[in-house]
Write a protein that holds these residues in place. Structure first.
Motif, PDB file in Angstrom:
ATOM      1  N   GLU A 186       0.821  -1.212   0.000  1.00 56.68           N
ATOM      2  CA  GLU A 186       0.000   0.000   0.000  1.00 56.68           C
ATOM      3  C   GLU A 186       0.855   1.262   0.000  1.00 56.68           C
ATOM      4  O   GLU A 186       0.478   2.263  -0.601  1.00 56.68           O
ATOM      5  CB  GLU A 186      -0.991  -0.011   1.164  1.00 56.68           C
ATOM      6  N   VAL A 187       2.014   1.214   0.658  1.00 55.68           N
ATOM      7  CA  VAL A 187       2.954   2.349   0.562  1.00 55.68           C
ATOM      8  C   VAL A 187       3.385   2.509  -0.887  1.00 55.68           C
ATOM      9  O   VAL A 187       3.427   3.621  -1.423  1.00 55.68           O
ATOM     10  CB  VAL A 187       4.178   2.145   1.490  1.00 55.68           C
ATOM     11  N   SER A 188       3.671   1.396  -1.541  1.00 54.04           N
ATOM     12  CA  SER A 188       4.058   1.425  -2.949  1.00 54.04           C
ATOM     13  C   SER A 188       2.930   1.950  -3.832  1.00 54.04           C
ATOM     14  O   SER A 188       3.159   2.747  -4.753  1.00 54.04           O
ATOM     15  CB  SER A 188       4.472   0.017  -3.393  1.00 54.04           C
ATOM     16  N   ALA A 189       1.701   1.515  -3.551  1.00 53.42           N
ATOM     17  CA  ALA A 189       0.549   1.990  -4.336  1.00 53.42           C
ATOM     18  C   ALA A 189       0.358   3.498  -4.147  1.00 53.42           C
ATOM     19  O   ALA A 189       0.047   4.217  -5.106  1.00 53.42           O
ATOM     20  CB  ALA A 189      -0.712   1.239  -3.942  1.00 53.42           C
ATOM     21  N   LEU A 190       0.552   3.983  -2.925  1.00 55.05           N
ATOM     22  CA  LEU A 190       0.448   5.422  -2.676  1.00 55.05           C
ATOM     23  C   LEU A 190       1.546   6.165  -3.424  1.00 55.05           C
ATOM     24  O   LEU A 190       1.292   7.186  -4.065  1.00 55.05           O
ATOM     25  CB  LEU A 190       0.530   5.724  -1.176  1.00 55.05           C
ATOM     26  N   ALA A 191       2.772   5.644  -3.371  1.00 58.13           N
ATOM     27  CA  ALA A 191       3.888   6.283  -4.077  1.00 58.13           C
ATOM     28  C   ALA A 191       3.630   6.322  -5.584  1.00 58.13           C
ATOM     29  O   ALA A 191       3.904   7.332  -6.243  1.00 58.13           O
ATOM     30  CB  ALA A 191       5.194   5.551  -3.772  1.00 58.13           C
ATOM     31  N   ALA A 192       3.082   5.249  -6.122  1.00 57.89           N
ATOM     32  CA  ALA A 192       2.754   5.218  -7.553  1.00 57.89           C
ATOM     33  C   ALA A 192       1.683   6.251  -7.877  1.00 57.89           C
ATOM     34  O   ALA A 192       1.752   6.932  -8.913  1.00 57.89           O
ATOM     35  CB  ALA A 192       2.289   3.820  -7.959  1.00 57.89           C
ATOM     36  N   HIS A 193       0.701   6.389  -6.998  1.00 56.04           N
ATOM     37  CA  HIS A 193      -0.354   7.386  -7.196  1.00 56.04           C
ATOM     38  C   HIS A 193       0.240   8.792  -7.206  1.00 56.04           C
ATOM     39  O   HIS A 193      -0.080   9.606  -8.069  1.00 56.04           O
ATOM     40  CB  HIS A 193      -1.406   7.256  -6.097  1.00 56.04           C
ATOM     41  N   LEU A 194       1.116   9.072  -6.238  1.00 61.64           N
ATOM     42  CA  LEU A 194       1.737  10.401  -6.161  1.00 61.64           C
ATOM     43  C   LEU A 194       2.637  10.656  -7.362  1.00 61.64           C
ATOM     44  O   LEU A 194       2.700  11.783  -7.877  1.00 61.64           O
ATOM     45  CB  LEU A 194       2.514  10.547  -4.852  1.00 61.64           C
ATOM     46  N   ASN A 195       3.314   9.626  -7.834  1.00 62.48           N
ATOM     47  CA  ASN A 195       4.149   9.759  -9.028  1.00 62.48           C
ATOM     48  C   ASN A 195       3.290  10.087 -10.245  1.00 62.48           C
ATOM     49  O   ASN A 195       3.635  10.954 -11.055  1.00 62.48           O
ATOM     50  CB  ASN A 195       4.951   8.479  -9.254  1.00 62.48           C
ATOM     51  N   SER A 196       2.156   9.418 -10.358  1.00 65.82           N
ATOM     52  CA  SER A 196       1.240   9.685 -11.465  1.00 65.82           C
ATOM     53  C   SER A 196       0.705  11.109 -11.395  1.00 65.82           C
ATOM     54  O   SER A 196       0.620  11.812 -12.412  1.00 65.82           O
ATOM     55  CB  SER A 196       0.092   8.675 -11.421  1.00 65.82           C
ATOM     56  N   ARG A 197       0.365  11.553 -10.198  1.00 62.57           N
ATOM     57  CA  ARG A 197      -0.134  12.912 -10.014  1.00 62.57           C
ATOM     58  C   ARG A 197       0.931  13.932 -10.396  1.00 62.57           C
ATOM     59  O   ARG A 197       0.660  14.905 -11.109  1.00 62.57           O
ATOM     60  CB  ARG A 197      -0.577  13.099  -8.559  1.00 62.57           C
ATOM     61  N   ALA A 198       2.168  13.713  -9.961  1.00 65.22           N
ATOM     62  CA  ALA A 198       3.265  14.626 -10.293  1.00 65.22           C
ATOM     63  C   ALA A 198       3.523  14.645 -11.801  1.00 65.22           C
ATOM     64  O   ALA A 198       3.787  15.703 -12.384  1.00 65.22           O
ATOM     65  CB  ALA A 198       4.530  14.235  -9.535  1.00 65.22           C
ATOM     66  N   SER A 199       3.422  13.496 -12.442  1.00 62.29           N
ATOM     67  CA  SER A 199       3.600  13.430 -13.897  1.00 62.29           C
ATOM     68  C   SER A 199       2.520  14.232 -14.615  1.00 62.29           C
ATOM     69  O   SER A 199       2.791  14.895 -15.619  1.00 62.29           O
ATOM     70  CB  SER A 199       3.573  11.976 -14.381  1.00 62.29           C
ATOM     71  N   GLY A 200       1.301  14.167 -14.102  1.00 58.40           N
ATOM     72  CA  GLY A 200       0.208  14.948 -14.681  1.00 58.40           C
ATOM     73  C   GLY A 200       0.452  16.443 -14.548  1.00 58.40           C
ATOM     74  O   GLY A 200       0.228  17.209 -15.488  1.00 58.40           O
ATOM     75  N   VAL A 201       0.916  16.854 -13.388  1.00 57.17           N
ATOM     76  CA  VAL A 201       1.225  18.271 -13.164  1.00 57.17           C
ATOM     77  C   VAL A 201       2.338  18.713 -14.111  1.00 57.17           C
ATOM     78  O   VAL A 201       2.259  19.776 -14.743  1.00 57.17           O
ATOM     79  CB  VAL A 201       1.628  18.518 -11.689  1.00 57.17           C
ATOM     80  N   ARG A 202       3.374  17.885 -14.232  1.00 58.51           N
ATOM     81  CA  ARG A 202       4.481  18.199 -15.153  1.00 58.51           C
ATOM     82  C   ARG A 202       3.961  18.331 -16.575  1.00 58.51           C
ATOM     83  O   ARG A 202       4.352  19.241 -17.306  1.00 58.51           O
ATOM     84  CB  ARG A 202       5.535  17.097 -15.058  1.00 58.51           C
TER      85      ARG A 202
END
Length: 153
Positions: A89-105
């Protein structure tokens, strides 16, 4: 953990489902497998509050315990299966945050392309011109968390 191939699944108390949905807000409740994630956590005697605690510290306590090399380090978290599920679940959260940051970029790069050439943007970002176009095409694809778990307290 017991070995029961195709055995009974853990039943999630309906009143706890809302609590689990909050604890798992980095996952979409409409996504296939969402209820199965909850069932696995419940079957491993993980409470929503325990998951929220692990997510709130970004997995720091899990990492410190694993890195300690102490025997039985998983006991404090409910054993090896519970640790594996919590770490997932930590990994799933990190993946979610990575996806969000990629969208912002992506949105920012698309905006840069309104004013600057792809070559100029590429130089500033340290990527190829083709990569600039690829980044700009991504866009935001919500739903995303508005706030990370450690900022909610």
């Amino acid at each position: 953990m017991s070995s029961k191939p195709r055995g009974d699944r853990a039943q999630v108390n309906p009143s706890l489902h809302a609590e689990w949905t909050r604890a798992l807000e980095h996952r979409s409740p409409d996504a296939p497998g969402f209820d199965e994630v909850i069932e696995r956590l419940v079957a491993s005697d993980i409470a929503p509050s325990q998951l929220q605690e692990v997510l709130a510290d970004g997995g720091d306590a899990l990492y410190a315990a694993a890195a300690s090399g102490e025997p039985n380090w998983t006991d404090a978290f409910g054993g090896p299966l519970a640790v594996a599920l919590l770490a997932a679940e930590v990994s799933a959260l990190a993946a979610h945050l990575n996806s969000r940051a990629s969208g912002v970029r992506s949105v920012a790069v698309d905006q840069l392309l309104d004013e600057y050439s792809a070559v100029t943007v590429a130089v500033e970002l340290g990527v190829s011109r083709q990569k600039v176009y690829e980044i700009a095409r991504g866009g935001l694809k919500p739903p995303y968390l508005d706030t990370v778990p450690w900022r909610k307290s």
